[in-house]
Design a protein around this motif. Structure first.
Motif: not given
Length: 82
Positions: A1-7, A40-47, A49-54
């Motif tokens: 499933m697609i995951k979107l890190y979001n604000i 921290q989770e955003v950093y762990q998955v993308s290296g 800290y900004t969003v969006p991350v998909l």
């Protein structure tokens, strides 16, 4: 499933959510805190800290324009050629 890190108040995240909804894609929205140092989770998955991350399978994107291009190229329904 697609995951979107979001604000929710993030305009760039809204751009991505709009495309996901236009394409009728199911995705998991993961809301992250405003302060970047708490992401921290955003950093762990993308290296970074900004969003969006998909995340889609093995692919990770951290730029809204790259995300939108990827979604349209990968999931748009192409109309039949005449």
């Amino acid at each position: 499933m697609i995951k979107l890190y979001n604000i929710d108040g993030c305009g760039y995240c809204a751009m991505v959510r709009t495309v996901l909804e236009e394409l009728k894609l199911q995705y998991e929205k993961i809301d992250v805190p405003w302060p970047q140092f708490q992401r921290q989770e955003v950093y762990q998955v993308s290296g970074q800290y900004t969003v969006p991350v998909l995340i889609d399978g093995e692919k990770t994107f951290d730029d809204e324009y790259e995300i939108i291009d990827y979604l349209k190229q990968t999931y748009s329904v192409k109309s039949p050629q005449k």
